[in-house]
Design an enzyme around this catalytic site. Structure first.
Site, short mmCIF file in Angstrom:
data_model
loop_
_atom_site.label_atom_id
_atom_site.label_comp_id
_atom_site.label_asym_id
_atom_site.label_seq_id
_atom_site.Cartn_x
_atom_site.Cartn_y
_atom_site.Cartn_z
N GLU A 11 7.00 -3.68 1.57
CA GLU A 11 8.46 -3.67 1.68
C GLU A 11 9.01 -4.93 2.37
O GLU A 11 9.61 -4.85 3.45
CB GLU A 11 8.93 -2.41 2.43
CG GLU A 11 8.52 -1.12 1.74
CD GLU A 11 9.10 0.12 2.41
OE1 GLU A 11 9.79 -0.01 3.43
OE2 GLU A 11 8.89 1.23 1.88
N GLU B 131 4.47 4.79 -2.16
CA GLU B 131 5.07 5.70 -1.18
C GLU B 131 6.12 6.54 -1.88
O GLU B 131 6.95 6.02 -2.63
CB GLU B 131 5.77 4.96 -0.03
CG GLU B 131 4.84 4.31 0.95
CD GLU B 131 5.59 3.61 2.10
OE1 GLU B 131 6.73 4.00 2.44
OE2 GLU B 131 5.01 2.65 2.65
#
Ligand code: IFM
Length: 477
Positions: free
Chosen positions: A185, A381
């Site tokens: 991320e 995720e």
């Protein structure tokens, strides 16, 4: 209340209405769960680990809810063997974890701390003994403080140092790690960390944040090259992006422009350099009042687009926007400050306040499939925080989380049926853990952690996921 419509054209499991069928996944589909070093390990000052930017950030008064820190976290550093046994009992095929850069290189450069690498070697070997594939992320936000003192991701040199660290980990564990992720991320690292001040290192400089985004991507590219040379052709390498479909609240031109800007910063700024070898021109135009982008040099685009074997998608919620007056608070959206975010009407939210929209997962997977060159994908995720309740017998009843997982898996299944090359799914998270500025107040785990006793108890959703894995199929629920 369940999330949005889960009966897309390709989905054959209608969970909110109509018949319910069992959804079988392809053979060899990888079922996993994830954690990250700072969120679970603890042992912050043990065995030669140096401080990270999150240690420093947590020490600032009033930053993290409850004054919590990652000092002890879920004590995974000491309890990893029991945790691996827990994973075995859940039937996980893979465990996604991150290595802590300051545990391995306390100063972020120079000599490697052998005890740091020893820990990850013990973990990897324990996983392999249980038949669980280790999926290793090199950077999940815990930059060595020593590197932040030299400019952090704002300094081009950090990207080069990241490659050295990748090389050290690759040389030691390359023969055993099933798949690698370079950065997790990078949007959060760059924009929450350097523009909004909401994450470590807590800076509020939008131009610097854009430079950091570039250096994170450049570090990714250098790390891919370092891993390929340290590990060889067997290395399976990915980056992990947090992606989300962005929609405008109305058809007004201003709202569409807001959506384009946010989509540019959140999705295209990262996907395009990785998969197309260039930055989106509109984002460069939107931000030209902040920077001339002179931090992008000669061969950088080529380095960033170094071929990947996989791309990891972290998906939690859709993004819905409208044009608005800019607020005076520091914004994580350079060049898109005049945008407000809305929770789409009628959708339930998790304990994070994030809208539940399984359909968004389908949309983002399909977009990657149709708009970009082919690349195998995995959901690195997906999961939800809820305020779990523990009954008198100690059982954690968390039906919302099982529904959440069910409905998102139904969309993953639908995406595969629509032709998306999806190879695996990792629940976030294996364990309740340190949820950054929310401290221990938000629980994402399949397994409940009592942080006072460090006792672990699989939640109902964890047991439900165990059955999914065993069947290689999602049952009706
Ligand atoms: O806990 C985080 C994780 O570290 C990165 N992705 C989102 C999760 C939930 O907020």
């Amino acid at each position: 209340m369940r999330g949005d419509d889960v009966s897309t054209p390709a989905a054959d499991c209608a969970t909110t209405s109509g018949p319910c069928k069992r959804l079988a996944f392809p053979e060899r589909f990888l079922w996993g769960a994830g954690t990250s070093a700072y969120q679970v390990e603890g042992a912050a000052a043990e065995d030669g680990r140096g401080p990270s930017i999150w240690d420093t950030f947590c020490a600032r008064p009033g930053i993290v809810q409850g004054g919590d820190t990652g000092e002890i976290a879920a004590d995974h550093y000491h309890r990893y063997a029991d945790d691996v046994e827990l994973m075995r009992r859940l039937g996980l095929g893979a465990y996604r974890f991150s290595t802590s850069w300051p545990r391995i290189q306390p100063d972020g450069q120079g000599p490697v701390n052998p005890s740091g690498l020893d820990f990850y070697e013990r973990l990897v070997d324990a996983l392999l003994r249980c038949g669980i594939a280790p999926v290793l992320t090199l950077y999940h936000w815990d930059l060595p403080q020593a590197l932040q003192d030299r400019g952090g991701w704002g300094a081009r040199d950090t990207a080069a140092r990241f490659a050295d660290y990748a090389e050290a980990v690759g040389s030691r564990l390359g023969d055993r790690v099933a798949a690698w992720t370079t950065v997790n991320e990078p949007w959060c690292s760059a924009f929450l960390g350097y523009a909004a001040g909401e994450h470590a290192p807590g800076l509020t400089d939008p131009a610097l944040a854009l430079r950091c985004a570039h250096h994170l991507l450049l570090g990714h590219g250098f790390a891919v090259q370092a891993l390929r040379s340290a590990v060889g052709d067997t290395a399976r390498i990915s980056a992990v992006l947090n992606l989300s479909p962005v929609t405008a609240v109305t058809d007004r031109e201003a709202d569409h422009d807001a959506a384009r800007r946010i989509d540019g910063l959140l999705n295209r700024l990262f996907v395009e350099p990785l998969l197309l070898g260039r930055y989106p021109v509109d984002v460069q135009i939107d931000t030209r009042h902040l920077t001339d982008w002179n931090f992008v040099r000669g061969e950088d685009a080529k380095v960033i687009a170094s071929p990947l074997d996989l791309l990891g998608v972290n998906y939690y919620a859709p993004t819905t926007v409208t044009a608005a007056a800019p607020s005076s608070a520091p914004s994580p959206w350079p060049g898109a400050e005049a945008v407000a975010f809305r929770v789409p009407e009628g959708l339930p939210v998790t304990a994070m306040g994030w809208a539940v929209s399984p359909r968004g997962l389908f949309d983002i997977l399909r977009r990657l499939h149709t708009d970009y060159p082919p690349i195998p994908l995995f959901i690195s995720e997906n999961g939800a925080a809820y305020d779990d309740t523990v009954d008198a017998t100690g059982r954690v009843r968390d039906p919302e989380r099982a529904f959440f997982l069910h409905d998102h898996l139904a969309m993953a299944h639908a995406a595969i049926a629509a032709g998306v090359d999806l190879r695996g799914y990792f629940v976030w998270s294996l364990l309740d853990n340190f949820e950054w500025t929310f401290g221990y107040a938000k629980r994402f785990g399949l397994v409940q952690v009592d942080f006072a006793s460090q006792l672990r108890s699989p939640k109902d959703s964890g047991l439900w996921y165990r059955d999914v894995i065993a069947a290689n199929a999602v049952p009706c629920c």
